[in-house]
Scaffold this active site. Structure first.
Site, mmCIF file in Angstrom:
data_model
loop_
_atom_site.group_PDB
_atom_site.id
_atom_site.type_symbol
_atom_site.label_atom_id
_atom_site.label_comp_id
_atom_site.label_asym_id
_atom_site.label_seq_id
_atom_site.Cartn_x
_atom_site.Cartn_y
_atom_site.Cartn_z
ATOM 1 N N HIS A 91 -1.298 -11.259 -5.219
ATOM 2 C CA HIS A 91 0.077 -10.776 -5.036
ATOM 3 C C HIS A 91 1.067 -11.699 -5.737
ATOM 4 C CE1 HIS A 91 -0.963 -7.510 -2.442
ATOM 5 N NE2 HIS A 91 -1.586 -8.288 -1.588
ATOM 6 N N ASP B 193 -3.423 -2.818 -5.144
ATOM 7 C CA ASP B 193 -2.390 -3.832 -4.890
ATOM 8 C C ASP B 193 -1.523 -4.068 -6.140
ATOM 9 O OD1 ASP B 193 -2.999 -4.262 -2.228
ATOM 10 O OD2 ASP B 193 -4.361 -5.930 -2.633
ATOM 11 N N HIS C 138 26.708 -21.206 -31.328
ATOM 12 C CA HIS C 138 27.394 -20.256 -32.218
ATOM 13 C C HIS C 138 27.674 -18.954 -31.482
ATOM 14 C CE1 HIS C 138 28.058 -17.618 -35.754
ATOM 15 N NE2 HIS C 138 28.370 -18.727 -36.379
ATOM 16 N N HIS D 160 -9.516 -1.882 -4.742
ATOM 17 C CA HIS D 160 -8.386 -2.290 -3.909
ATOM 18 C C HIS D 160 -7.455 -3.248 -4.654
ATOM 19 C CE1 HIS D 160 -6.134 -2.448 -0.227
ATOM 20 N NE2 HIS D 160 -5.865 -3.699 -0.589
ATOM 21 N N HIS E 15 0.829 -1.212 0.000
ATOM 22 C CA HIS E 15 0.000 0.000 0.000
ATOM 23 C C HIS E 15 0.863 1.262 0.000
ATOM 24 C CE1 HIS E 15 -3.437 -2.543 1.940
ATOM 25 N NE2 HIS E 15 -3.141 -2.921 0.699
HETATM 26 ZN ZN LIG Z 1 -3.940 -4.593 -0.345
#
Ligand SMILES: [Zn+2]
Length: 438
Positions: A264, A241, A343, A237, A80
């Site tokens: 996340h 995030d 190569h 929200h 946050h």
């Molecule tokens: Zn959050």
């Protein structure tokens, strides 16, 4: 357009609050920092006051919140404060804390926007670092999360959020600027599902958690101290995030993030992919802007015309045509090209014959376009005056120029071609083709 400059805070400003996981009091202070410093966290409560770079390499865990660390030092739930700094335009700052977690506030980024505004955001003398999305990137997470990143000259996020059994499905799409962030995103609070937090409460893992800093969803009921701030507060929200997690790239994104049920974990994975790509690009000597708009062909369109496929497709896209006789294509060579393996080991150089192949493919596209048919295959008859002037190495972007110089009937054609890397000719040649029906 004037170059955008880096920004920091006008002065140091702090406040205190409660940490979510331990429930203890924590003081946080935002400090200005010099150009190219980025965002760093400082643990004032530990000996020698260690700092942790808010960089993707330091990402440790992504369970419910984002944790970064260096050595044995950690800071939890950084997303946050990072979202607020990044979206409000702060490139360089030190986040000092006397605990391992910033204050949770009301579960939104409102307290951080307030403190940043109290500190004021001031311009510095060095240009900002941007990450320009050139090709679509796509990632899928384990829990049905999907992230797609598309080219855009702004930073946009379009997000779909869906709870268990598709309850609370919400969608929002917007450009992220300091003004839209402050008004539309920052006030949106964390939300949790009762079934997820119940075991944590029992284990005493969220001692600072309460209805004052999170909205709790239990069945179809929404429990919180104050009513929802937006009808679609949850998706807002989620966007908050995403901004916080992608701030770990250390570059401002110019692109459009399309997110479905983001987490996340998948946000962090995207940040990793982009940071890796940014690292690869920074080894190029000059960033090149790819002209967009009419006239070019993307990789799908190229593949509709050319029969070639990996690993023999040597054109990523056509940048444009000039009149009926000229065409410019582009190919970015990465370390992943199969030919670099042999190569040469430890000294990767793109084989010259493959540059000739790239010229031939771009010239073929020109010819197919003129003939308005793809029912033929072009075969090389000769390659004259071929010269290789400079080595092409991983990370180079080759601009392949082809000009039609002779055409005899529908079956024979000659093209003069050259390849440029960073505006220098790396190879050239005159190619003759014949076309046979497939
Ligand atoms: Zn959050």
């Amino acid at each position: 357009m004037a170059t955008e400059l880096q920004h920091t805070l006008g002065k140091a400003v702090g406040f205190s609050g409660t940490s979510l996981h331990t429930g203890e009091k924590v003081s946080l202070r935002l400090q200005p920092a010099p150009v190219d410093h980025g965002i760093k966290f400082k643990r004032k409560d530990l000996q020698d006051e260690p700092t942790i770079d808010a960089k993707i390499d330091n990402l440790k865990t992504v369970e419910r919140a984002t944790t970064i660390g260096e050595g044995s030092v950690r800071v939890h739930t950084v997303e946050h404060v990072l979202a607020a700094l990044s979206a409000m335009g702060v490139d360089n700052a030190i986040v000092e804390m006397d605990a391992n977690e910033p204050p949770i506030g009301d579960g939104s980024a409102q307290i951080y926007v307030d403190v940043i505004k109290r500190a004021s955001v001031i311009e510095q003398e060095t240009p900002r670092k941007f990450f320009y999305v050139r090709e679509p990137v796509h990632l899928e997470g384990k829990t049905g999360a999907l992230l797609v990143l598309l080219p855009d000259d702004k930073f946009r996020i379009s997000c779909t959020q869906a709870g268990p059994n598709s309850r609370f499905t919400q969608f929002l799409s917007m450009e992220i600027t300091p003004a839209t962030f402050e008004r539309e995103i920052a006030p949106a609070r964390t939300f949790v599902y009762y079934e997820d937090v119940e075991p944590l409460m029992e284990k005493n893992l969220i001692r600072g958690g309460s209805l004052e800093n999170a909205v709790v969803v239990r069945g179809d009921a929404v429990l919180s101290k104050e009513p929802l701030r937006f009808e679609d507060e949850f998706v807002r929200h989620k966007i908050l995030d995403i901004i916080g997690d992608l701030a770990l790239i250390g570059h401002r994104i110019r692109g459009h993030v399309v997110a479905v049920k983001p987490s996340h974990a998948v946000n962090g994975e995207l940040a990793r992919v982009l940071a890796r790509e940014q690292g690869r690009r920074s080894t190029l000597s000059l960033p090149r802007t790819i002209p967009r708009g009419e006239g070019g062909l993307d990789s799908d369109e190229v593949m509709q015309i050319l029969p070639h496929r990996y690993p023999f497709l040597m054109v990523d896209r056509i940048i444009g045509f000039e009149g009926e006789t000229k065409c410019i294509g582009m190919k970015t060579v990465t370390m992943n090209e199969p030919f670099f393996q042999g190569h040469f080991p430890g000294h990767p150089v793109m084989p010259g014959v493959l540059q000739v192949e790239a010229m031939a493919q771009v010239a073929s596209i020109l010819l197919f376009k003129l003939a308005k048919t793809t029912n033929r295959v072009g075969y090389f008859m000769s390659a004259d005056e071929v010269k290789f002037r400079k080595p092409v190495v991983p990370g180079d972007t080759i601009f392949i120029h082809a000009e039609l110089t002779k055409q005899r009937g529908e079956r024979l054609a000659k093209a003069k071609c050259h390849c440029l890397v960073n505006d220098a000719v790396v190879s050239e040649g005159e190619l003759m083709f014949t076309f046979l029906d497939k």
